[in-house]
Structure formats: structure tokens, C-alpha cells
Design a protein around this motif. Structure first.
Motif, PDB file in Angstrom:
ATOM      1  N   GLN A 173       4.335  -0.245 -11.972  1.00  0.00           N
ATOM      2  CA  GLN A 173       5.188   0.804 -11.413  1.00  0.00           C
ATOM      3  C   GLN A 173       4.844   1.125  -9.968  1.00  0.00           C
ATOM      4  OE1 GLN A 173       6.170   4.321 -13.698  1.00  0.00           O
ATOM      5  NE2 GLN A 173       5.224   3.406 -15.520  1.00  0.00           N
ATOM      6  N   ASN A 174       3.598   0.923  -9.575  1.00  0.00           N
ATOM      7  CA  ASN A 174       3.149   1.290  -8.228  1.00  0.00           C
ATOM      8  C   ASN A 174       3.466   0.250  -7.165  1.00  0.00           C
ATOM      9  OD1 ASN A 174       2.094   3.666  -9.257  1.00  0.00           O
ATOM     10  ND2 ASN A 174       0.145   2.697  -9.735  1.00  0.00           N
ATOM     11  N   GLN A 175       3.793  -0.964  -7.581  1.00  0.00           N
ATOM     12  CA  GLN A 175       4.139  -1.991  -6.600  1.00  0.00           C
ATOM     13  C   GLN A 175       5.480  -1.657  -5.965  1.00  0.00           C
ATOM     14  OE1 GLN A 175       2.791  -5.313  -9.493  1.00  0.00           O
ATOM     15  NE2 GLN A 175       2.873  -6.268  -7.456  1.00  0.00           N
ATOM     16  N   SER A 176       5.706  -2.197  -4.781  1.00  0.00           N
ATOM     17  CA  SER A 176       6.938  -1.870  -4.050  1.00  0.00           C
ATOM     18  C   SER A 176       8.112  -2.724  -4.518  1.00  0.00           C
ATOM     19  CB  SER A 176       6.732  -2.084  -2.548  1.00  0.00           C
ATOM     20  OG  SER A 176       6.652  -3.466  -2.256  1.00  0.00           O
ATOM     21  N   ILE A 177       9.287  -2.246  -4.213  1.00  0.00           N
ATOM     22  CA  ILE A 177      10.505  -3.011  -4.486  1.00  0.00           C
ATOM     23  C   ILE A 177      10.476  -4.310  -3.682  1.00  0.00           C
ATOM     24  CG2 ILE A 177      13.028  -3.031  -4.269  1.00  0.00           C
ATOM     25  CD1 ILE A 177      11.887  -1.313  -6.598  1.00  0.00           C
ATOM     26  N   HIS A 178       9.926  -4.262  -2.492  1.00  0.00           N
ATOM     27  CA  HIS A 178       9.776  -5.477  -1.688  1.00  0.00           C
ATOM     28  C   HIS A 178       8.940  -6.508  -2.447  1.00  0.00           C
ATOM     29  CE1 HIS A 178       8.249  -8.146   1.469  1.00  0.00           C
ATOM     30  NE2 HIS A 178       9.409  -7.919   2.036  1.00  0.00           N
ATOM     31  N   ASP A 179       7.831  -6.079  -3.053  1.00  0.00           N
ATOM     32  CA  ASP A 179       7.003  -6.978  -3.868  1.00  0.00           C
ATOM     33  C   ASP A 179       7.811  -7.556  -5.028  1.00  0.00           C
ATOM     34  OD1 ASP A 179       4.805  -6.386  -2.278  1.00  0.00           O
ATOM     35  OD2 ASP A 179       3.999  -4.894  -3.681  1.00  0.00           O
ATOM     36  N   ALA A 180       8.609  -6.708  -5.655  1.00  0.00           N
ATOM     37  CA  ALA A 180       9.423  -7.148  -6.797  1.00  0.00           C
ATOM     38  C   ALA A 180      10.425  -8.213  -6.363  1.00  0.00           C
ATOM     39  CB  ALA A 180      10.145  -5.961  -7.431  1.00  0.00           C
ATOM     40  N   ILE A 181      11.074  -7.989  -5.230  1.00  0.00           N
ATOM     41  CA  ILE A 181      12.050  -8.962  -4.730  1.00  0.00           C
ATOM     42  C   ILE A 181      11.375 -10.296  -4.435  1.00  0.00           C
ATOM     43  CG2 ILE A 181      13.575  -9.511  -2.783  1.00  0.00           C
ATOM     44  CD1 ILE A 181      14.257  -6.493  -2.678  1.00  0.00           C
ATOM     45  N   ALA A 182      10.209 -10.243  -3.837  1.00  0.00           N
ATOM     46  CA  ALA A 182       9.478 -11.481  -3.532  1.00  0.00           C
ATOM     47  C   ALA A 182       9.149 -12.237  -4.825  1.00  0.00           C
ATOM     48  CB  ALA A 182       8.191 -11.159  -2.765  1.00  0.00           C
ATOM     49  N   GLU A 183       8.748 -11.523  -5.858  1.00  0.00           N
ATOM     50  CA  GLU A 183       8.409 -12.158  -7.141  1.00  0.00           C
ATOM     51  C   GLU A 183       9.665 -12.730  -7.815  1.00  0.00           C
ATOM     52  OE1 GLU A 183       5.639 -13.336 -10.105  1.00  0.00           O
ATOM     53  OE2 GLU A 183       5.378 -12.642  -8.053  1.00  0.00           O
ATOM     54  N   LEU A 184      10.747 -11.977  -7.800  1.00  0.00           N
ATOM     55  CA  LEU A 184      12.003 -12.463  -8.384  1.00  0.00           C
ATOM     56  C   LEU A 184      12.457 -13.744  -7.683  1.00  0.00           C
ATOM     57  CD1 LEU A 184      13.931  -9.069  -8.707  1.00  0.00           C
ATOM     58  CD2 LEU A 184      13.161 -10.495 -10.618  1.00  0.00           C
TER      59      LEU A 184
END
Length: 144
Positions: free
Chosen positions: A20-31
Motif C-alpha cells: 500500500q505504501n509504494q507509489s502509483i508510479h512504482d505500480a505502473i513500472a511493475e505492470l
């Protein structure tokens, strides 16, 4: 066909998670790196805190613009997650996904996250089942 069989047929059986604490930017990079459409939000890789899909991110981008990229995943994730069990049938899961209008469903076994199935996975399983049923009926009619 059961969810267990659907998971076994998948080439990539791993579950991709993010906290939950990771950024949306991190999520986009992982996706993007993993070429997937969803991440399960989990603090320990075994429990489900939420789910974050491409759709969630696009919706927020449309409302807030790029400022949302620095937000934590916990602010954009869907917190109420419907999951399925290994023993559930493809028909049950397909109905749940269709009624709920979502394309990804976490799979839980003994209270632990063990996989994610997609609408495509379930449709493929249902088509295979219908093909097998059709073949069996044709064989019955022919007397084979």
C-alpha cells in the motif's frame, strides 16, 4: 473445470504483489515490466489488502492528472476484493466476474493468496469445457 485446473494450466502461476505504501508510479513500472493488468496489494504476499488495476490508474489519471502518480497505492486500490477458491468452478467464477464487471480475481487457498486468474483464463476454460461436451454429445449421437 475447477479454478485449480485453470491455475495449473497458466504459464505464469506467480502472484505479483505491491504494498500500500509504494507509489502509483512504482505500480505502473511493475505492470509495464511484467506485462500484466493487475497487482494484488499485500503487506506479506499471502494476504489480500486490496487490488490495483490499470483501470483504477487510468480512472485516477483522468480525474487528477499526473499528480496521482506520486500517491501511495493504498489511496487508489480497490479495498474490497472478491476472490475465489481452488474448488470453485469456471462457471461460478465467470458469473461472479461478469456480474461484478471485473477482469481479475485473486485465488485463495486455506486463507492464503495463491494466484490470480483473468477473465480470459476463465473464458478459455469454459470454451474447452463446451468443446469437450460437444464432442461427447456428437460421439453419443453417432453411437461411438
Amino acid at each position: 473445470m475447477r479454478v485449480k485446473e485453470i491455475l495449473e494450466a497458466k504459464a505464469n502461476r506467480g502472484v505479483l504483489t505491491i504494498t500500500q505504501n509504494q507509489s502509483i508510479h512504482d505500480a505502473i513500472a511493475e505492470l509495464a515490466a511484467r506485462r500484466v493488468g493487475v497487482l494484488v496489494v499485500s503487506s506479506d504476499g499471502a494476504s489480500i489488502d486490496g487490488i490495483l488495476s490499470e483501470r483504477d490508474i487510468v480512472r485516477e489519471l483522468g480525474q487528477q492528472g499526473i499528480e496521482c502518480l506520486s500517491k501511495p497505492v493504498g489511496e487508489l486500490m480497490t479495498g474490497t476484493v472478491i476472490s475465489c477458491q481452488m474448488a470453485d468452478t469456471s462457471k461460478q467464477v465467470l458469473e461472479t466476474m461478469t456480474d461484478g464487471r471485473f477482469r481479475h480475481m485473486p485465488v485463495v487457498d486455506d486463507g492464503k493468496l495463491v494466484g490470480v486468474i483473468t477473465l480470459g483464463d476463465v473464458v478459455k476454460a469454459r470454451l474447452k469445457e463446451m468443446d469437450e461436451e460437444n464432442s461427447a454429445m456428437v460421439d453419443m449421437i453417432r453411437g461411438a
